[in-house]
Design a protein around this motif. Structure first.
Motif, mmCIF file in Angstrom:
data_model
loop_
_atom_site.group_PDB
_atom_site.id
_atom_site.type_symbol
_atom_site.label_atom_id
_atom_site.label_comp_id
_atom_site.label_asym_id
_atom_site.label_seq_id
_atom_site.Cartn_x
_atom_site.Cartn_y
_atom_site.Cartn_z
ATOM 1 N N LEU A 1 -8.797 19.276 -20.063
ATOM 2 C CA LEU A 1 -9.646 18.421 -19.228
ATOM 3 C C LEU A 1 -10.561 19.245 -18.329
ATOM 4 C CD1 LEU A 1 -6.913 15.839 -18.209
ATOM 5 C CD2 LEU A 1 -8.930 15.330 -19.584
ATOM 6 N N ASP B 1 -13.855 17.905 -17.468
ATOM 7 C CA ASP B 1 -13.894 16.513 -17.032
ATOM 8 C C ASP B 1 -13.984 16.458 -15.510
ATOM 9 O OD1 ASP B 1 -13.350 13.872 -16.350
ATOM 10 O OD2 ASP B 1 -11.969 13.584 -18.021
ATOM 11 N N ASP C 1 -13.378 14.111 -13.631
ATOM 12 C CA ASP C 1 -12.269 13.324 -13.078
ATOM 13 C C ASP C 1 -10.921 13.872 -13.512
ATOM 14 O OD1 ASP C 1 -13.972 11.426 -11.837
ATOM 15 O OD2 ASP C 1 -14.357 10.582 -13.818
ATOM 16 N N VAL D 1 -7.264 11.908 -14.006
ATOM 17 C CA VAL D 1 -6.614 11.713 -15.309
ATOM 18 C C VAL D 1 -5.222 12.343 -15.299
ATOM 19 C CG1 VAL D 1 -6.749 12.171 -17.790
ATOM 20 C CG2 VAL D 1 -8.809 11.571 -16.532
ATOM 21 N N GLY E 1 1.541 11.289 -25.910
ATOM 22 C CA GLY E 1 0.642 12.007 -26.812
ATOM 23 C C GLY E 1 -0.156 13.080 -26.096
ATOM 24 N N ALA E 2 -0.532 14.113 -26.839
ATOM 25 C CA ALA E 2 -1.309 15.209 -26.261
ATOM 26 C C ALA E 2 -2.658 14.685 -25.781
ATOM 27 C CB ALA E 2 -1.515 16.298 -27.299
ATOM 28 N N VAL E 3 -3.169 15.299 -24.750
ATOM 29 C CA VAL E 3 -4.469 14.887 -24.230
ATOM 30 C C VAL E 3 -5.551 15.190 -25.254
ATOM 31 C CG1 VAL E 3 -6.256 15.470 -22.543
ATOM 32 C CG2 VAL E 3 -3.928 15.007 -21.798
ATOM 33 N N ASP E 4 -6.321 14.157 -25.570
ATOM 34 C CA ASP E 4 -7.409 14.308 -26.533
ATOM 35 C C ASP E 4 -8.678 13.839 -25.850
ATOM 36 O OD1 ASP E 4 -9.175 14.281 -28.585
ATOM 37 O OD2 ASP E 4 -8.122 12.782 -29.784
ATOM 38 N N GLY F 1 -11.630 14.034 -27.204
ATOM 39 C CA GLY F 1 -12.652 13.663 -28.184
ATOM 40 C C GLY F 1 -13.448 14.840 -28.698
#
Lengths: 164, 106
Positions: A37, A40, A42, A46, A82-85, A87
């Protein structure tokens, strides 16, 4: 004796007692999430969402039981989340080494046989300098470098462009 | 057809399906996951939270904190005006796309 680590999670008032290996799994997950992240704006929010979700699931799992959280508890919870995705591919998963450079003749931009363009790409120099150097070397050695050029033109593999 | 051919399409559509789900009224993350779970678009929090955060920073949706009977307060999501406009645009585009596919394959 196993070490026990007491943690709090964003949004949850309760404390959770984790075995060392359970704590390590959780810390590892959150570290990876933070890395993925990193672009990101944010990110903190998150990460907070994810922690809150870990807390929700742990609370549901433990119920009123007062016990240590084990590594398999944490694994179950993280599997559900789940693993952070984000995109797009995380930076860390890109190949770390650039493709290997090869000495070759390059047709793109060639004047004679592409030997100088190939040398320039290999040595990461401006092709004009390589050509000038070659011409001077040929004059100074009374043509010997001209033969070197011809030899290289025969020996080197050919590529259409620098990228090929 | 190889399933990987549809993967990018599915990935791109997820955002619009979320707009669709959020448009039905105040929803929180478990509602979104639950609605998507039985479909081809089943996803998990690790994917959903970053996506919701991105959509919020794009101004498509927003949330309020609400108390919950069990556990800590939850984020309830709703569409913004921009989110509703995007959803309407997407629906119109989708209709024209399916019409196009029908016509070309005739």
């Amino acid at each position: 004796m196993d070490k026990t680590i007491v943690i709090g999670l964003t949004g949850h008032g309760e404390r959770y007692r984790l075995r060392q290996d359970a704590y390590d799994r959780l810390a590892d997950y959150l570290d990876r999430a933070a890395t993925r992240l990193q672009s990101d704006p944010d990110r903190a929010e998150v990460l907070g969402d994810l922690e809150r979700s870990v807390g929700d699931k742990l609370a549901a799992l433990l119920g009123t039981e007062d016990r240590l959280v084990t590594a398999s508890d944490i694994e179950g919870v993280l599997e559900e989340i789940g693993a952070v995705d984000t995109g797009h591919e995380p930076v860390a998963d890109q190949p770390a080494t650039p493709p290997r450079r090869r000495l070759q003749r390059i047709r793109e931009g060639q004047k004679v046989a592409g030997v100088c363009t190939g040398l320039a790409a290999y040595a990461q120099l401006d092709v004009d300098w390589v050509r000038t150097g070659f011409i001077f070397a040929t004059l100074l050695t009374v043509g010997f470098f001209g033969l070197v050029y011809v030899g290289m033109a025969f020996v080197l593999p050919v590529a259409e462009t620098r990228e090929a | 057809m190889h399933p990987s051919k549809l993967a990018p399409l599915r990935k791109g559509l997820l955002e619009f399906l979320i707009l669709d789900i959020v448009s039905t009224g105040d929803v929180y993350v478990a509602d979104i996951l639950g609605r998507l779970a039985p479909t081809d678009f089943a996803t998990r929090e690790g994917t959903l939270y970053p996506l919701l955060s991105k959509m919020r920073s794009e101004g498509l949706l927003d949330y309020d904190w609400r108390e919950s009977a069990a556990g800590p307060p939850r984020k309830y999501y709703r569409l913004t005006g921009l989110g509703r406009a995007n959803l309407a645009e997407f629906r119109a585009y989708w209709t024209s796309l399916t019409t196009l596919i029908e016509e070309l394959g005739r």
